[in-house]
Design a protein around this motif. Structure first.
Motif, PDB file in Angstrom:
ATOM      1  N   ALA A 396       0.829  -1.206   0.000  1.00 56.65           N
ATOM      2  CA  ALA A 396       0.000   0.000   0.000  1.00 56.65           C
ATOM      3  C   ALA A 396       0.861   1.254   0.000  1.00 56.65           C
ATOM      4  N   LEU A 397       0.492   2.200  -0.843  1.00 57.66           N
ATOM      5  CA  LEU A 397       1.142   3.502  -0.895  1.00 57.66           C
ATOM      6  C   LEU A 397       0.175   4.556  -0.366  1.00 57.66           C
ATOM      7  N   ASP A 398       0.732   5.592   0.207  1.00 56.17           N
ATOM      8  CA  ASP A 398      -0.076   6.681   0.740  1.00 56.17           C
ATOM      9  C   ASP A 398       0.652   7.981   0.449  1.00 56.17           C
ATOM     10  N   GLY A 399       0.036   8.843  -0.333  1.00 56.24           N
ATOM     11  CA  GLY A 399       0.688  10.092  -0.690  1.00 56.24           C
ATOM     12  C   GLY A 399       1.934   9.878  -1.527  1.00 56.24           C
ATOM     13  N   GLY A 400       1.957   8.800  -2.301  1.00 58.09           N
ATOM     14  CA  GLY A 400       3.093   8.524  -3.166  1.00 58.09           C
ATOM     15  C   GLY A 400       4.262   7.869  -2.456  1.00 58.09           C
ATOM     16  N   ARG A 401       4.081   7.469  -1.188  1.00 65.12           N
ATOM     17  CA  ARG A 401       5.134   6.791  -0.442  1.00 65.12           C
ATOM     18  C   ARG A 401       4.568   5.513   0.179  1.00 65.12           C
ATOM     19  N   ILE A 402       5.463   4.688   0.711  1.00 68.08           N
ATOM     20  CA  ILE A 402       5.055   3.395   1.250  1.00 68.08           C
ATOM     21  C   ILE A 402       4.425   3.577   2.631  1.00 68.08           C
ATOM     22  N   ARG A 403       3.239   3.013   2.804  1.00 66.13           N
ATOM     23  CA  ARG A 403       2.564   3.109   4.091  1.00 66.13           C
ATOM     24  C   ARG A 403       3.149   2.076   5.058  1.00 66.13           C
ATOM     25  N   VAL A 404       3.465   2.521   6.277  1.00 68.39           N
ATOM     26  CA  VAL A 404       3.977   1.620   7.305  1.00 68.39           C
ATOM     27  C   VAL A 404       3.261   1.887   8.618  1.00 68.39           C
ATOM     28  N   ASP A 405       3.352   0.906   9.535  1.00 68.17           N
ATOM     29  CA  ASP A 405       2.795   1.114  10.855  1.00 68.17           C
ATOM     30  C   ASP A 405       3.897   1.553  11.814  1.00 68.17           C
ATOM     31  N   GLY A 406       3.608   1.547  13.107  1.00 63.31           N
ATOM     32  CA  GLY A 406       4.576   2.025  14.076  1.00 63.31           C
ATOM     33  C   GLY A 406       5.841   1.200  14.145  1.00 63.31           C
TER      34      GLY A 406
END
Length: 472
Positions: A396-406
């Motif tokens: 998953a990407l978010d805002g053109g970057r990779i989405r990560v959790d804490g």
């Protein structure tokens, strides 16, 4: 830079001695006595605000106390235990907006303890010994791929190796180091320090470095997931935002990031050409670094232009003042409209005046031209996801970057990420180091929880790692 040089772009504008002076160490290191005197200024606060302000949570009062008591090697180990790239961070961190801004003496006197300089003093003592201060844990038999040998990747690889895992560290460039090797101003990291620090990190053992390996060309995420028990992505932002202005392709119009990288790899700076009149577009650290170094190479007139006001610039107030003291003109509320050129070469840049109303940027229609032989664009970078294209259904990407959790887990099982490439990522070395460390600890926990032979770890982790963990 492969473009044809314009008539006013030349090398040798300054004598070699003058260039050497302009690129000398920005902050010469403290002598032993100076370090002791500075350490004596620390209040050794309980629940120290400087420690809370450090993204890697270095125990600042402890390491300063260790310097004060004459044990700088112990101080260096304290720092490196939290931040394995503490030597570089001591040189390039914006301490004026992090630990030193939070220092009690800053609040009381307007003169904080020189935490960054003390950190450099201690970490340099460790690196000078030639011995690695940490030992590897017993080998686990687990194999982890780390893609990107910048600050995030180096931090992750080191911590994993320290915990007993075998790491293969891939990087697209000929040298490891990432931003520290190719993107930091040369006067901030002198005498090949970036590579010396890489060698130090690799000295823990258990890390195999493979350079010249591009994700999506030489290595592929699907293959890495099949061949390794876990994968960490620290691929940075290799794409550069375009101005979107007419004439942007003219000779003499450059990407500031690429130009700084060329400069960092140039052996004889006297042979690096620079314009007589230079304009840098942008308001961040890269823009300041490009402007200051162009001036240090002999550019006669260097102007940094930014579309918003001074307070909105990403470069710290200290960096802005550094640029000005080095002869750079900073002009705000100016947005680029087009790059002017004659016979294919840059002759200037047309800008439109702006103003801010209620937090929104307004264009006034009033224009002006600044003459220039070179224009450097430093308006941000973006993730190049070509090497991830076959995995976009799961990553998953978010805002053109990779989405990560804490814990820096991505939405794709057995894949972690950190550094500039993740949503919320910062262009600060210290933040990338923390990302790598946090991810390594999470990977280690996941691998040990599997409690099975390494060859089977991947299959269990497919089920163990959540596909949609809480966002960072």
């Amino acid at each position: 830079m492969q473009q044809q040089l314009g008539p006013d772009i030349a090398h040798g504008r300054l004598e070699a001695a003058d260039i050497a002076s302009g690129f000398s160490d920005l902050h010469p290191p403290l002598e032993a006595h100076e370090a002791l005197v500075e350490a004596d200024r620390c209040y050794f606060c309980f629940d120290a605000p400087c420690m809370q302000a450090c993204p890697t949570s270095i125990d600042v009062p402890l390491f300063i106390r260790q310097i004060q008591t004459g044990t700088p090697l112990a101080a260096g180990r304290t720092i490196l235990d939290s931040n394995i790239l503490g030597g570089m961070c001591a040189r390039v961190c914006p301490t004026e907006t992090l630990c030193e801004e939070a220092c009690v003496r800053e609040a009381a006197e307007g003169k904080p303890v020189k935490i960054g300089m003390l950190q450099r003093f201690a970490t340099d003592r460790v690196l000078e010994t030639g011995d690695h201060p940490f030992d590897r844990a017993p080998e686990t038999g687990c194999r982890v791929a780390v893609v990107g040998a910048g600050p995030a990747g180096l931090s992750c690889a080191h911590r994993l190796a320290m915990l007993g895992h075998d790491v293969t560290l891939f990087d697209a460039r000929p040298k490891a180091g990432g931003l520290n090797e190719y993107g930091i101003a040369a006067y901030k990291a002198t005498n090949g320090f970036a590579q010396a620090e890489v060698d130090f990190v690799l000295g823990i053992g258990g890390i195999r470095l493979e350079t010249g390996k591009v994700l999506g060309r030489d290595i592929h995420l699907a293959d890495l997931r099949a061949d390794f028990d876990a994968v960490f992505l620290g691929i940075g932002l290799s794409g550069v935002n375009a101005l979107g202005a007419e004439g942007e392709a003219a000779a003499g119009s450059h990407d500031a990031v690429a130009w700084i990288a060329d400069l960092r790899q140039t052996v004889d700076l006297a042979q690096l050409p620079v314009g007589r009149r230079v304009v840098v577009v942008g308001g961040g650290m890269t823009a300041v670094d490009a402007a200051v170094q162009a001036k240090a190479l002999g550019a006669e007139d260097v102007t940094l232009v930014y579309r918003r006001g001074r307070a909105a610039m990403n470069a710290s107030r200290y960096e802005q003042e550094l640029a000005q003291t080095r002869g750079v003109h900073i002009r705000c509320n100016l947005a680029p409209r087009r790059i002017l050129a004659e016979n294919g070469h840059v002759t200037g840049i047309e800008l439109e005046r702006t103003r801010e109303e209620g937090g929104s940027l307004r264009y006034t229609g009033e224009t002006l031209v600044i003459e220039a032989d070179q224009v450097f664009k430093a308006i941000g970078q973006q993730l190049v996801a070509d090497g991830l294209s076959n995995e976009t259904d799961g990553l998953a990407l978010d805002g053109g970057r990779i989405r990560v959790d804490g814990e820096r887990r991505t939405s794709l099982s057995r894949v972690w990420a950190g550094g500039d490439c993740v949503t919320g990522g910062s262009d600060l070395t210290v933040v990338a180091v923390e990302d790598g460390k946090v991810a390594a600890l999470s990977i280690d926990t996941a691998l040990r929880a599997a409690a099975i032979p390494a060859g089977l770890a991947g299959r269990l982790l497919d089920a163990a790692t959540p596909l949609h963990a809480p966002e960072r």
